[in-house]
Design a protein around this motif. Structure first.
Motif, PDB file in Angstrom:
ATOM      1  N   LEU A  39     -37.540  35.868 -31.305  1.00 39.97           N
ATOM      2  CA  LEU A  39     -37.160  34.572 -31.879  1.00 39.97           C
ATOM      3  C   LEU A  39     -38.186  34.181 -32.929  1.00 39.97           C
ATOM      4  O   LEU A  39     -39.292  33.746 -32.608  1.00 39.97           O
ATOM      5  CB  LEU A  39     -37.077  33.511 -30.782  1.00 39.97           C
ATOM      6  N   SER A  40     -37.843  34.330 -34.187  1.00 37.85           N
ATOM      7  CA  SER A  40     -38.762  34.032 -35.272  1.00 37.85           C
ATOM      8  C   SER A  40     -39.055  32.530 -35.331  1.00 37.85           C
ATOM      9  O   SER A  40     -38.142  31.695 -35.223  1.00 37.85           O
ATOM     10  CB  SER A  40     -38.154  34.482 -36.605  1.00 37.85           C
ATOM     11  N   GLY A  41     -40.342  32.189 -35.484  1.00 41.70           N
ATOM     12  CA  GLY A  41     -40.731  30.786 -35.602  1.00 41.70           C
ATOM     13  C   GLY A  41     -41.195  30.153 -34.319  1.00 41.70           C
ATOM     14  O   GLY A  41     -41.748  29.050 -34.335  1.00 41.70           O
ATOM     15  N   TYR A  42     -40.982  30.837 -33.172  1.00 40.42           N
ATOM     16  CA  TYR A  42     -41.440  30.278 -31.895  1.00 40.42           C
ATOM     17  C   TYR A  42     -42.916  30.598 -31.698  1.00 40.42           C
ATOM     18  O   TYR A  42     -43.362  31.729 -31.878  1.00 40.42           O
ATOM     19  CB  TYR A  42     -40.637  30.855 -30.730  1.00 40.42           C
ATOM     20  N   LEU A  43     -43.678  29.586 -31.292  1.00 44.72           N
ATOM     21  CA  LEU A  43     -45.105  29.778 -31.021  1.00 44.72           C
ATOM     22  C   LEU A  43     -45.560  28.753 -29.995  1.00 44.72           C
ATOM     23  O   LEU A  43     -45.183  27.578 -30.069  1.00 44.72           O
ATOM     24  CB  LEU A  43     -45.925  29.623 -32.300  1.00 44.72           C
ATOM     25  N   ARG A  44     -46.372  29.194 -29.041  1.00 43.86           N
ATOM     26  CA  ARG A  44     -46.952  28.297 -28.046  1.00 43.86           C
ATOM     27  C   ARG A  44     -48.462  28.460 -28.069  1.00 43.86           C
ATOM     28  O   ARG A  44     -48.973  29.580 -27.956  1.00 43.86           O
ATOM     29  CB  ARG A  44     -46.406  28.614 -26.653  1.00 43.86           C
ATOM     30  N   VAL A  45     -49.176  27.356 -28.229  1.00 41.19           N
ATOM     31  CA  VAL A  45     -50.634  27.352 -28.273  1.00 41.19           C
ATOM     32  C   VAL A  45     -51.148  26.719 -26.993  1.00 41.19           C
ATOM     33  O   VAL A  45     -50.721  25.622 -26.609  1.00 41.19           O
ATOM     34  CB  VAL A  45     -51.158  26.589 -29.502  1.00 41.19           C
ATOM     35  N   VAL A  46     -52.082  27.407 -26.321  1.00 41.78           N
ATOM     36  CA  VAL A  46     -52.578  26.974 -25.018  1.00 41.78           C
ATOM     37  C   VAL A  46     -54.087  26.769 -25.092  1.00 41.78           C
ATOM     38  O   VAL A  46     -54.815  27.637 -25.568  1.00 41.78           O
ATOM     39  CB  VAL A  46     -52.273  28.028 -23.933  1.00 41.78           C
ATOM     40  N   VAL A  47     -54.552  25.601 -24.613  1.00 41.56           N
ATOM     41  CA  VAL A  47     -55.977  25.320 -24.437  1.00 41.56           C
ATOM     42  C   VAL A  47     -56.125  24.731 -23.041  1.00 41.56           C
ATOM     43  O   VAL A  47     -55.510  23.708 -22.718  1.00 41.56           O
ATOM     44  CB  VAL A  47     -56.511  24.342 -25.492  1.00 41.56           C
ATOM     45  N   ARG A  48     -56.966  25.375 -22.199  1.00 42.03           N
ATOM     46  CA  ARG A  48     -57.017  24.977 -20.794  1.00 42.03           C
ATOM     47  C   ARG A  48     -58.451  25.016 -20.268  1.00 42.03           C
ATOM     48  O   ARG A  48     -58.868  25.975 -19.617  1.00 42.03           O
ATOM     49  CB  ARG A  48     -56.102  25.889 -19.985  1.00 42.03           C
ATOM     50  N   PRO A  49     -59.271  23.980 -20.511  1.00 41.57           N
ATOM     51  CA  PRO A  49     -60.623  23.934 -19.941  1.00 41.57           C
ATOM     52  C   PRO A  49     -60.563  23.665 -18.442  1.00 41.57           C
ATOM     53  O   PRO A  49     -59.742  22.876 -17.960  1.00 41.57           O
ATOM     54  CB  PRO A  49     -61.281  22.782 -20.698  1.00 41.57           C
ATOM     55  N   SER A  50     -61.482  24.314 -17.690  1.00 41.24           N
ATOM     56  CA  SER A  50     -61.441  24.226 -16.236  1.00 41.24           C
ATOM     57  C   SER A  50     -62.847  24.338 -15.663  1.00 41.24           C
ATOM     58  O   SER A  50     -63.778  24.779 -16.346  1.00 41.24           O
ATOM     59  CB  SER A  50     -60.571  25.349 -15.645  1.00 41.24           C
ATOM     60  N   VAL A  51     -62.991  23.948 -14.400  1.00 43.57           N
ATOM     61  CA  VAL A  51     -64.246  24.111 -13.674  1.00 43.57           C
ATOM     62  C   VAL A  51     -63.932  24.712 -12.316  1.00 43.57           C
ATOM     63  O   VAL A  51     -62.823  24.542 -11.788  1.00 43.57           O
ATOM     64  CB  VAL A  51     -65.009  22.778 -13.493  1.00 43.57           C
ATOM     65  N   ARG A  52     -64.915  25.439 -11.745  1.00 41.67           N
ATOM     66  CA  ARG A  52     -64.729  25.983 -10.396  1.00 41.67           C
ATOM     67  C   ARG A  52     -66.046  25.943  -9.638  1.00 41.67           C
ATOM     68  O   ARG A  52     -67.128  26.053 -10.236  1.00 41.67           O
ATOM     69  CB  ARG A  52     -64.164  27.393 -10.449  1.00 41.67           C
ATOM     70  N   TYR A  53     -65.902  25.833  -8.335  1.00 39.46           N
ATOM     71  CA  TYR A  53     -67.054  25.790  -7.432  1.00 39.46           C
ATOM     72  C   TYR A  53     -66.826  26.804  -6.329  1.00 39.46           C
ATOM     73  O   TYR A  53     -65.718  26.904  -5.778  1.00 39.46           O
ATOM     74  CB  TYR A  53     -67.229  24.391  -6.844  1.00 39.46           C
ATOM     75  N   ARG A  54     -67.868  27.567  -5.994  1.00 39.97           N
ATOM     76  CA  ARG A  54     -67.762  28.615  -4.986  1.00 39.97           C
ATOM     77  C   ARG A  54     -68.604  28.245  -3.767  1.00 39.97           C
ATOM     78  O   ARG A  54     -69.817  28.509  -3.737  1.00 39.97           O
ATOM     79  CB  ARG A  54     -68.236  29.950  -5.565  1.00 39.97           C
ATOM     80  N   PRO A  55     -67.996  27.630  -2.737  1.00 42.60           N
ATOM     81  CA  PRO A  55     -68.767  27.316  -1.532  1.00 42.60           C
ATOM     82  C   PRO A  55     -69.133  28.551  -0.725  1.00 42.60           C
ATOM     83  O   PRO A  55     -70.059  28.508   0.088  1.00 42.60           O
ATOM     84  CB  PRO A  55     -67.818  26.400  -0.740  1.00 42.60           C
ATOM     85  N   SER A  56     -68.421  29.671  -0.940  1.00 42.02           N
ATOM     86  CA  SER A  56     -68.742  30.933  -0.279  1.00 42.02           C
ATOM     87  C   SER A  56     -68.234  32.061  -1.147  1.00 42.02           C
ATOM     88  O   SER A  56     -67.547  31.841  -2.154  1.00 42.02           O
ATOM     89  CB  SER A  56     -68.106  31.003   1.118  1.00 42.02           C
ATOM     90  N   ASN A  57     -68.552  33.295  -0.762  1.00 36.32           N
ATOM     91  CA  ASN A  57     -68.127  34.445  -1.558  1.00 36.32           C
ATOM     92  C   ASN A  57     -66.617  34.620  -1.576  1.00 36.32           C
ATOM     93  O   ASN A  57     -66.066  35.216  -2.514  1.00 36.32           O
ATOM     94  CB  ASN A  57     -68.776  35.724  -1.017  1.00 36.32           C
ATOM     95  N   ASN A  58     -65.931  34.116  -0.572  1.00 37.75           N
ATOM     96  CA  ASN A  58     -64.489  34.330  -0.462  1.00 37.75           C
ATOM     97  C   ASN A  58     -63.646  33.118  -0.831  1.00 37.75           C
ATOM     98  O   ASN A  58     -62.412  33.199  -0.771  1.00 37.75           O
ATOM     99  CB  ASN A  58     -64.136  34.758   0.967  1.00 37.75           C
ATOM    100  N   VAL A  59     -64.277  31.996  -1.194  1.00 37.09           N
ATOM    101  CA  VAL A  59     -63.530  30.769  -1.476  1.00 37.09           C
ATOM    102  C   VAL A  59     -63.968  30.191  -2.824  1.00 37.09           C
ATOM    103  O   VAL A  59     -65.163  30.120  -3.115  1.00 37.09           O
ATOM    104  CB  VAL A  59     -63.748  29.715  -0.361  1.00 37.09           C
ATOM    105  N   ARG A  60     -62.979  29.783  -3.640  1.00 38.79           N
ATOM    106  CA  ARG A  60     -63.242  29.090  -4.898  1.00 38.79           C
ATOM    107  C   ARG A  60     -62.357  27.859  -4.967  1.00 38.79           C
ATOM    108  O   ARG A  60     -61.153  27.929  -4.718  1.00 38.79           O
ATOM    109  CB  ARG A  60     -62.967  29.994  -6.102  1.00 38.79           C
ATOM    110  N   ILE A  61     -62.961  26.737  -5.332  1.00 40.71           N
ATOM    111  CA  ILE A  61     -62.238  25.486  -5.558  1.00 40.71           C
ATOM    112  C   ILE A  61     -62.269  25.206  -7.056  1.00 40.71           C
ATOM    113  O   ILE A  61     -63.340  25.227  -7.666  1.00 40.71           O
ATOM    114  CB  ILE A  61     -62.873  24.326  -4.774  1.00 40.71           C
ATOM    115  N   SER A  62     -61.108  24.950  -7.659  1.00 44.14           N
ATOM    116  CA  SER A  62     -61.053  24.845  -9.110  1.00 44.14           C
ATOM    117  C   SER A  62     -60.105  23.739  -9.544  1.00 44.14           C
ATOM    118  O   SER A  62     -59.263  23.262  -8.778  1.00 44.14           O
ATOM    119  CB  SER A  62     -60.626  26.181  -9.725  1.00 44.14           C
TER     120      SER A  62
END
Length: 235
Positions: free
Chosen positions: A60-83
């Motif tokens: 489809l000529s002319g279609y464009l999607r621009v994505v900007v997604r700033p985020s943060v994450r915290y790792r309370p343990s090696n197996n868990v991430r909260i974001s």
């Protein structure tokens, strides 16, 4: 190291499901996604990260999607991430009005079991505010997402350098409100990642997605080809 039969079966199922289902579609729309994914250490167990990308329809000529997604994450343990983060999606449409979507989100990732083939469970809650840029009317909703990913690291020649084979399945559920022009239902993804050194990685993903349309009946199938570059700063 000997692999457990369940983890091997899970990885093979995820790797085989995407192409098998995609081939059943007679009308498959294909998009190319190009992403840059930087991250910075902001503490012992915390990171600031995100993605900047463009998404184009190969047919489809002319279609464009621009994505900007700033985020943060915290790792309370090696197996868990909260974001959590804030996504901005601007979509240029050649046939209908352009759209701008604002998407705050929160999520938890649990890696279990962590073995030769590891399983990663990602639960995410998103708030979607989808604006028509001509009228500035919006469709607002809240949805949940769950992704199960299996991955296998191999060819480890030195610390920080390896290949990673991945397969995942993800489901979407609208909890409240009206989602925008399309309603994602589920995705299957296969991917291959190369880590060159600590903090520098590239990845190629192929994703098949089934989505329902706001206008019209039935569902459509999409194929996303995604190329990603990851860099890390500050440890």
């Amino acid at each position: 190291m000997r692999l457990g039969s369940r983890t091997v079966a899970t990885l093979l199922l995820l790797l085989s499901a995407s192409p098998a289902v995609a081939q059943s579609s007679d009308d498959l729309r294909t998009e190319l996604w190009l992403d840059y994914n930087p991250s910075w250490s902001i503490g012992r167990n915390a990171d600031f990260y995100g993605d900047i990308g463009v998404r184009s329809d190969l047919e489809l000529s002319g279609y464009l999607r621009v994505v900007v997604r700033p985020s943060v994450r915290y790792r309370p343990s090696n197996n868990v991430r909260i974001s959590g983060g804030l996504g901005s999606f601007y979509e240029r449409q050649p046939l209908i009005a352009n759209r701008w979507e604002i998407r705050p989100w929160q999520g938890v990732t649990v890696t279990w079991p962590r073995r030769r083939v590891s399983l990663e469970h990602f639960v995410r809650l998103e708030q979607l505010f989808d604006f028509n840029t001509r009228t500035w009317e919006s469709l607002n909703s809240v949805r949940g997402r769950y992704r199960l990913r299996a991955y296998l690291d191999f060819a480890k020649r030195e610390p920080g350098r390896h290949w990673r084979l991945m397969g995942s399945v993800e489901g979407f559920l609208t909890l409240v409100g009206d989602q925008g022009q399309s309603r994602e239902q589920f995705r299957f993804t296969v991917g291959l990642e190369r880590s060159f050194r600590s903090g520098l990685r590239t990845r190629f993903d192929a994703t098949w997605e089934r989505e329902g349309r706001l206008l019209g009946d039935g569902s459509t199938d999409d194929l996303f080809l995604r190329v990603r570059l990851f860099t890390r700063f500050g440890g």
